[in-house]
Enzyme design. Structure first.
Site, PDB file in Angstrom:
ATOM      1  N   LYS A 153       0.834  -1.222   0.000  1.00 37.37           N
ATOM      2  CA  LYS A 153       0.000   0.000   0.000  1.00 37.37           C
ATOM      3  C   LYS A 153       0.855   1.253   0.000  1.00 37.37           C
ATOM      4  CE  LYS A 153      -1.905   1.552   4.023  1.00 37.37           C
ATOM      5  NZ  LYS A 153      -1.598   2.968   4.277  1.00 37.37           N
ATOM      6  N   ASN A 154       1.795   1.341   0.934  1.00 41.23           N
ATOM      7  CA  ASN A 154       2.512   2.612   1.097  1.00 41.23           C
ATOM      8  C   ASN A 154       3.456   2.899  -0.067  1.00 41.23           C
ATOM      9  OD1 ASN A 154       1.126   3.000   3.439  1.00 41.23           O
ATOM     10  ND2 ASN A 154       2.792   2.415   4.801  1.00 41.23           N
ATOM     11  N   ARG A 174       0.107  14.160  13.185  1.00 40.69           N
ATOM     12  CA  ARG A 174       0.639  13.965  11.844  1.00 40.69           C
ATOM     13  C   ARG A 174       0.927  15.267  11.085  1.00 40.69           C
ATOM     14  NH1 ARG A 174      -2.173   8.651   9.385  1.00 40.69           N
ATOM     15  NH2 ARG A 174      -0.045   8.281   8.740  1.00 40.69           N
ATOM     16  N   ARG A 217      -9.668   0.344   3.213  1.00 36.60           N
ATOM     17  CA  ARG A 217      -8.675   1.303   2.706  1.00 36.60           C
ATOM     18  C   ARG A 217      -7.318   0.661   2.477  1.00 36.60           C
ATOM     19  NH1 ARG A 217      -8.660   6.825   5.955  1.00 36.60           N
ATOM     20  NH2 ARG A 217      -6.821   6.934   4.662  1.00 36.60           N
ATOM     21  N   ASP A 270       2.818   0.095  12.441  1.00 32.83           N
ATOM     22  CA  ASP A 270       1.596  -0.439  11.811  1.00 32.83           C
ATOM     23  C   ASP A 270       1.220  -1.818  12.340  1.00 32.83           C
ATOM     24  OD1 ASP A 270       2.819   1.579   9.945  1.00 32.83           O
ATOM     25  OD2 ASP A 270       0.968   1.207   8.863  1.00 32.83           O
ATOM     26  N   CYS A 308      -5.930   8.270   8.622  1.00 35.23           N
ATOM     27  CA  CYS A 308      -6.399   7.629   9.847  1.00 35.23           C
ATOM     28  C   CYS A 308      -6.127   8.514  11.065  1.00 35.23           C
ATOM     29  CB  CYS A 308      -5.686   6.293  10.040  1.00 35.23           C
ATOM     30  SG  CYS A 308      -6.354   4.977   9.021  1.00 35.23           S
TER      31      CYS A 308
HETATM   32  C1  UD1 Z   1       3.835   6.485   6.752  1.00 36.49           C
HETATM   33  C2  UD1 Z   1       2.871   5.388   6.425  1.00 36.49           C
HETATM   34  C3  UD1 Z   1       2.228   4.842   7.702  1.00 36.49           C
HETATM   35  C4  UD1 Z   1       3.308   4.420   8.689  1.00 36.49           C
HETATM   36  C5  UD1 Z   1       4.308   5.542   8.913  1.00 36.49           C
HETATM   37  C6  UD1 Z   1       5.489   5.117   9.777  1.00 36.49           C
HETATM   38  C7  UD1 Z   1       2.068   6.018   4.243  1.00 36.49           C
HETATM   39  C8  UD1 Z   1       0.947   6.519   3.414  1.00 36.49           C
HETATM   40  N1  UD1 Z   1       1.836   5.914   5.546  1.00 36.49           N
HETATM   41  O1  UD1 Z   1       3.079   7.534   7.344  1.00 36.49           O
HETATM   42  O2  UD1 Z   1       1.453   3.697   7.339  1.00 36.49           O
HETATM   43  O3  UD1 Z   1       2.687   4.102   9.914  1.00 36.49           O
HETATM   44  O4  UD1 Z   1       4.838   5.990   7.649  1.00 36.49           O
HETATM   45  O5  UD1 Z   1       6.145   4.031   9.203  1.00 36.49           O
HETATM   46  O6  UD1 Z   1       3.104   5.677   3.746  1.00 36.49           O
HETATM   47  N2  UD1 Z   1       6.283  13.809  11.435  1.00 36.49           N
HETATM   48  C9  UD1 Z   1       6.502  15.133  11.758  1.00 36.49           C
HETATM   49  N3  UD1 Z   1       6.609  16.023  10.725  1.00 36.49           N
HETATM   50  C10 UD1 Z   1       6.517  15.676   9.420  1.00 36.49           C
HETATM   51  C11 UD1 Z   1       6.304  14.315   9.102  1.00 36.49           C
HETATM   52  C12 UD1 Z   1       6.180  13.400  10.133  1.00 36.49           C
HETATM   53  O7  UD1 Z   1       6.574  15.494  12.912  1.00 36.49           O
HETATM   54  O8  UD1 Z   1       6.622  16.543   8.547  1.00 36.49           O
HETATM   55  C13 UD1 Z   1       6.172  12.811  12.515  1.00 36.49           C
HETATM   56  C14 UD1 Z   1       4.818  12.095  12.544  1.00 36.49           C
HETATM   57  O9  UD1 Z   1       3.864  12.832  13.283  1.00 36.49           O
HETATM   58  C15 UD1 Z   1       5.193  10.781  13.198  1.00 36.49           C
HETATM   59  C16 UD1 Z   1       6.612  10.514  12.690  1.00 36.49           C
HETATM   60  O10 UD1 Z   1       7.100  11.769  12.235  1.00 36.49           O
HETATM   61  O11 UD1 Z   1       5.236  10.927  14.594  1.00 36.49           O
HETATM   62  C17 UD1 Z   1       6.694   9.518  11.540  1.00 36.49           C
HETATM   63  O12 UD1 Z   1       5.793   9.928  10.515  1.00 36.49           O
HETATM   64  P1  UD1 Z   1       6.025   9.550   8.991  1.00 36.49           P
HETATM   65  O13 UD1 Z   1       7.169   8.589   8.871  1.00 36.49           O
HETATM   66  O14 UD1 Z   1       6.061  10.787   8.203  1.00 36.49           O
HETATM   67  O15 UD1 Z   1       4.695   8.777   8.658  1.00 36.49           O
HETATM   68  P2  UD1 Z   1       3.702   8.983   7.466  1.00 36.49           P
HETATM   69  O16 UD1 Z   1       4.475   9.294   6.211  1.00 36.49           O
HETATM   70  O17 UD1 Z   1       2.590   9.883   7.871  1.00 36.49           O
END
Ligand code: UD1
Length: 421
Positions: A22-23, A122, A401, A309, A117
């Site tokens: 998915k990701n 986030r 989803r 996850d 979700c």
């Molecule tokens: C992606 C995955 C999700 C998975 C996560 C961690 C997708 C669509 N989703 O989510 O399934 O659980 O990686 O492996 O690929 N953060 C910040 N600032 C930012 C970006 C992130 O503070 O600009 C924080 C987030 O709040 C979180 C951490 O960094 O605490 C990790 O987030 P991130 O790796 O970005 O996850 P996603 O890309 O949202």
């Protein structure tokens, strides 16, 4: 609204095949915008998030066509709109990849602030920091992220958090920037390597994906390509946990075993048996257990640590393990929404801040359950399969989803699940 009726108490047995990741899919579909030619993407999972992402591309003028077996052809040459402000975005976290892709290709993108979700705040500050470092002006107005650049220029970026989304988004924009971009403290998840491989197939130069320093040499032009997405690590991990949690014996086909090392190690710590193999065509893992599992402690970490996850499905398993488990969630502050449901079934779990204390009970009992997010859905379905009696699992649109044919695959292994409503 659809819901599941699940009669618990059946051990899972047999073989199941894992779909595309998915990701990776949710990043690779928008990445196809970066070239002006058709791309063919294979091994896409049949999930709602992929359908929504594909629909978003169609709405901005790309031609998209699904054929059988999870193959999607995307022709981005007709894109005539860089504004993605539809209601649909609210349900799709990964819509943020349209920012990097449109910015890289057209120097301009306007995308509604991503939804997804409800598992924590986030933020996307690291994505924005990356775009700004490449020379873009970025503003947020009325919930819309607007990014614009006359010219993107390669730059050195240090991410404060090794964010999956920010790493990929910066890679997308940098693939068409002028010069070299270096992302320090990059995320290392398998999807990042998959996206880098896709970009390289289009003629980009992305090196170091899978390590914490990624170097992108921007290209003026990229070309169309055919690409097959890697198998879904989280779907595979979910079946592994379900097999062990139900005292079953399941072969999970079409996996990359190295991506599953953290989950295999934890399952073996609980007393389950995990074997890897190769049937001459594909790699598989076989997971079995025949006695009560033991408690283990878990701390979620970026790859190659235990994935956030799978924390929720794993907690379902631990709810009946012998002893007390500590589960620390370090990635997303609200990823304990499944605990209420598990406790309704008779589990004994208390949460304090980001740590859950799971005192293993002998058995769970069927209950009426509400899914609150994708992986909470997987956790509650696993718990319902472990439980005595009947459960009703509502809000399963979250499951749709991200898991393809979830109940069909589980029923194929002997589960008793019916979708109604
Ligand atoms: C992606 C995955 C999700 C998975 C996560 C961690 C997708 C669509 N989703 O989510 O399934 O659980 O990686 O492996 O690929 N953060 C910040 N600032 C930012 C970006 C992130 O503070 O600009 C924080 C987030 O709040 C979180 C951490 O960094 O605490 C990790 O987030 P991130 O790796 O970005 O996850 P996603 O890309 O949202």
């Amino acid at each position: 609204m659809s819901y599941y009726i699940i009669n618990g108490g059946h051990r899972l047995e047999g073989a199941v095949s894992v779909g595309g990741a998915k990701n990776a899919a949710l990043a690779i579909i928008p990445a196809a915008i970066l070239c002006g030619e058709p791309c063919v993407i294979e091994n896409l999972p049949y999930i709602d998030d992929v359908r929504v992402m594909t629909e978003l591309l169609s709405q901005i003028g790309a031609k998209t066509e699904f054929s059988s077996n999870g193959v999607l052809c995307i022709d981005p040459s007709g894109i005539n709109n860089v504004c993605v402000t539809f209601d649909m975005v609210n349900s799709l976290r990964a819509s943020y990849y349209l920012l990097g892709a449109l910015l890289g290709r057209y120097g301009h993108a306007e995308v509604s602030f991503p939804g997804g979700c409800p598992i924590g705040q986030r933020p996307i500050d690291q994505h924005i920091k990356g775009f700004k470092a490449l020379g873009a002006e970025v503003e947020i107005e009325n919930g819309i992220v607007k990014a614009k650049a006359d010219k993107l220029v390669g730059s050195e970026i240090y991410l404060d958090i090794a964010s999956v989304g920010a790493t990929i988004n910066i890679m997308l924009a940098a693939a068409r920037a002028d010069g070299i971009t270096i992302i320090n403290n990059a995320a290392k998840e398998p999807y990042i390597v998959d996206v880098a491989n896709f970009l390289n197939m289009m003629g980009a130069s992305v090196k170091g994906a899978g390590t914490d320093i990624i170097r992108i040499n921007g290209r003026k032009q990229l070309h169309g390509c055919n690409y097959a997405i890697i198998p879904d690590q989280m779907e595979a991990g979910t079946f592994m946990i379900a097999a062990a949690a139900t005292g079953g014996d399941v072969i999970i086909n079409n996996v990359i075993p190295a991506h599953l090392d953290a989950i295999s190690a934890k399952l073996m710590e609980t007393g389950a048996t995990v074997r890897e193999g190769n049937d001459g065509r594909d790699f598989y893992v076989r997971v079995s257990s025949s006695r009560r599992l033991r408690s283990v402690n878990i701390k979620t970490l970026p790859y190659p640590g235990f994935p956030t996850d799978l924390q929720q499905p794993m907690m379902a398993l631990l709810s009946t393990a012998e002893g007390t488990s500590l589960v620390m969630e370090t990635m997303f502050e609200e990823r304990f929404n499944h605990v209420n449901g598990l406790n309704r079934m008779g589990a004994n779990i208390s949460v304090s801040s980001r740590t859950a204390l799971v005192q293993g009970v002998k058995r769970l009992m069927g209950a009426q359950l509400q899914v609150t997010d994708l992986r909470a859905g997987a956790a509650l379905v696993i718990a319902a399969m472990m439980a005595d009696g009947k459960s009703k699992v509502e809000n399963i649109h979250y499951i749709d989803r991200g898991y393809e044919h979830f109940e069909h695959k589980l029923c194929g292994l002997g589960a008793d699940i019916v979708r109604l409503g």
